[in-house]
Design an enzyme around this catalytic site. Sequence first.
Site: not given
Length: 292
Positions: A56, A100, A123
């Site tokens: 990422k 995460q 997200d």
Amino acid sequence: MSSIAQLLDGKALAQKMQTELATQVQSLTPQYGRPPGLAVLMVGDNPASAAYVRNKEKACAAVGIASFGKHFPNEATQAEVADMIAQLNADDRVDGILVQLPLPDHLDSVALLNQIHPDKDADGLHPMNLGRLVRTEPGLRSCTPYGVMRLLEAYNLDPAGKTAVVVGRSILVGKPIALMLLDANATVTIAHSRTPNLAEVTRSADILVAAVGRPNLITADMVKPGAIVVDVGINRITDETTGKSRLVGDVDFNAVQSVAEYLTPVPGGVGAMTVTMLLHNTVWSYQQRFQK
């Protein structure tokens, strides 16, 4: 009449979109006085998570997004991580925040995700953003299902009027992709591990999305000839004779490719799109903040 399915190349589309995002960021950064910013929080040292985070950060750098990563030790407390989220919510340089997953067992991941400001929820998993999806209002969308929709669009595969079956009901993929397909005028069925006669249900699908996390669950006899098959599963399996591990999806690729008309490969299909949609979401948030 047997032919091999056309592959839906997520990797190529992801590269094309990242190039477009880089151009966009390059022209917006001087206007807005700063680049878009994404903060990725990681707790502990899960090797798969560490690889995802590196991936990422590399993608951010390629597009011109500033990274504000924070890596906590495994024993970090709920309060420490929550405090960091509060700081990032208030930080004007940060447009997107991502925690995460999975987190170590002693942390309440739902509570932490809910603390992210909905407008910085890169997200798309905050209840507010899921609610916006249900109501078909603009908002941040969950990256993997959003990536699936962009992939279908890139190949001019319009879900309107088609029968779609989603196997899997997670809040990460199954439920949001079902809502997105419904929004695109497909007739949607959600199936799962407890669905009786699963093969019968999946064989009715013009668009079949497999998102269960079980290697090779979808076999050739479960697929309608000429269907569009989207494999969201990423499963690492180890070859018993060589000891080497490889990634496979939820779909038995070799068998299904002679039945389906379109098929996503694993790797190189949906996974490649997920990180790109995270970058897309961050740039979208960035633009929203400056356009208010």
